[in-house]
Design an enzyme around this catalytic site. Structure first.
Site, PDB file in Angstrom:
ATOM      1  N   ASP A  22     -21.024 -17.126  55.132  1.00  0.00           N
ATOM      2  CA  ASP A  22     -21.631 -18.073  56.064  1.00  0.00           C
ATOM      3  C   ASP A  22     -23.155 -18.074  55.912  1.00  0.00           C
ATOM      4  O   ASP A  22     -23.737 -17.158  55.318  1.00  0.00           O
ATOM      5  CB  ASP A  22     -21.245 -17.734  57.518  1.00  0.00           C
ATOM      6  N   GLU A  49     -20.967 -13.349  59.462  1.00  0.00           N
ATOM      7  CA  GLU A  49     -21.998 -12.299  59.538  1.00  0.00           C
ATOM      8  C   GLU A  49     -23.191 -12.772  60.344  1.00  0.00           C
ATOM      9  O   GLU A  49     -23.855 -11.988  61.004  1.00  0.00           O
ATOM     10  CB  GLU A  49     -22.442 -11.881  58.127  1.00  0.00           C
TER      11      GLU A  49
HETATM   12 ZN   LIG Z   1     -27.420 -12.189  55.347  1.00  0.00          ZN
END
Ligand SMILES: [Zn+2]
Length: 444
Positions: A89, A153
């Site tokens: 992401d 994340e």
């Molecule tokens: Zn990162």
């Protein structure tokens, strides 16, 4: 080292650039709160691994929030396994501010442009290109290498590494150490010094909610229990607090290493040791340690009241706190003291602090891999001020290092571009990165 030892070939160098560009073109924007989609990027990564004979699995906690895990068998199946992970992401990009389409993946004048070029689709591409080079050359890494590409994340990791650690621990069996983002890049320390900081620890996260309850009433009346005043005083005490310097092992090693690079005498055990005086002599490299000398707590949100002549009953605030490994109790005790008896506080989000040894064979392997391709570079450990997926994988006993190698020119501005406007990565940097990463992953 003999030429024939080189596994990364011309095709690997082409692939790392193409994969970076193509991954950028798959928009994996994570807006937080569950709003994100990594599936297409996960399928892309899984296909590239499968083409190299690996058997990747795609795992989702929710539809579209995809993670990929594959295990590459090593020569020594009795050795501990090594985890290498990268998130798929990216943070949002406001296209109007950019000089290119942030999801174009355009390659122009030796630069790959787009959101995620640095953070961290370039590293994802390096991992893929390295694994594929092994398959072509018919070589194996020394120990099992577990490759993981994660979702989420850039938010809470709930759909990514947190989900993998809590529900798919079996895929990481035997993994004792891991490498991922936020270290191993060239930091320009002035006077032509190239420093490669390798992450060997992270401060813990302590996001706090503060509330004050006072006595509501008319704005014209005397009121010693005004919630706004009480909370404002607590917030000001927190924001102004000068946290004591606490030199944790990774930061000590960073200071010692940097002092040597700059040729500065520093005895950290001397009673008169003055860390600020040392930092002043480290030039730009002071940035690598200044945020990890102590715990920190920055007030970020303040919410109270609804009308000028009404004293509200409640006031609320939020604080972004960060805790050094081993100093969490001090953080809590200090917050109790600073908030005082009339303000309550609680963690809205808490993540563990990490510390990894800097005298381990794995750290040494990372250092050697960098120096093989940049013999004039200087490798030092450092502690990250914030956090990565390594926090979640630590629940499986994986000791995390920040090592996503990259070499960039002095004027490049690495720190400004990650999460920034016109994020981009030099092709030469990716070539260096995949060469170092391959060397490290096969030998570590
Ligand atoms: Zn990162």
């Amino acid at each position: 080292m003999a030429e024939s030892d080189q596994i990364v070939d011309e095709r690997s160098l082409q692939e790392v650039v193409r994969f970076t560009s193509e991954l950028i073109r798959i928009d994996t924007t994570n807006r937080g709160g569950g709003d994100g989609r990594e599936r297409e990027a996960a399928e892309y990564a899984a296909e590239r691994l499968a083409e190299a004979g690996a058997e990747p699995v795609i795992l989702e906690k929710a539809p579209g929030r995809s993670n990929v895990v594959a295990r590459i068998a090593g020569d020594d199946s009795s050795a501990d396994a090594l985890l290498v992970h990268g998130h798929l992401d990216v943070v949002p990009a406001a296209a109007a501010d950019w000089s290119v389409d942030p999801f174009s993946g355009e390659v122009r004048d030796g630069i790959v442009w787009g959101r995620g070029a640095l953070d961290m689709k370039g590293m994802d591409a390096m991992i893929l290109a390295a694994v594929r080079s092994w398959a072509r050359a018919g070589v194996r890494p020394r120990r099992d290498v577990v490759v993981a590409f994660t979702a989420d994340e850039e938010a809470s990791a709930e759909y990514g590494s947190g989900f993998l650690a809590d529900h798919h621990g079996e895929l990481f069996e035997g993994c004792t150490e891991g490498v991922s983002e936020a270290g191993g890049y060239s930091f320009h320390g002035g006077d032509g010094l190239r420093i490669y900081p390798i992450g060997a620890g992270e401060r813990g996260t302590a996001w706090l909610n503060l509330t004050a309850r006072g006595r509501a009433g008319h704005g014209s009346k005397a009121n010693p229990h005004n919630a706004v005043t009480i909370l404002a005083e607590a917030v000001a005490r927190i924001g102004r607090h000068r946290w004591p310097v606490r030199l944790v092992p990774t930061v000590r090693a960073a200071l010692t290493g940097l002092a040597a690079v700059y040729g500065v005498e520093a005895d950290l055990d001397d009673a008169d040791f003055d860390v600020d005086a040392l930092l002043a002599r480290l030039g730009p490299a002071a940035q690598l340690v200044e945020s990890t000398l102590r715990n920190s707590a920055n007030p970020t949100v303040f919410e109270a009241g609804y009308k000028v002549n009404v004293i509200p009953e409640h006031a609320a605030a939020q604080v972004d706190g960060r805790m050094l490994p081993g100093w969490e109790e001090e953080f809590i005790a200090t917050m109790n003291e600073l908030t005082g008896p009339e303000v309550d506080w609680e963690f809205q989000h808490r993540e563990v602090a990490l510390s990894a040894p800097v005298d381990s064979p794995t750290f040494a392997a990372a250092r050697e891999a960098v120096l093989k391709f940049d013999p004039e570079g200087h490798v030092v450990p450092y502690c990250m001020s914030g956090g990565t997926d390594a926090k979640q994988f630590s629940r499986l006993g994986v000791v995390g290092y920040g090592f996503s190698p990259l070499k960039v020119p002095p004027e490049f501005g690495y720190g400004r571009l990650a999460h920034g406007v016109d994020e981009r990565v030099p092709v030469e940097g990716l070539h260096f990165g995949v060469s170092v990463l391959d060397e490290f992953l096969r030998r570590a």
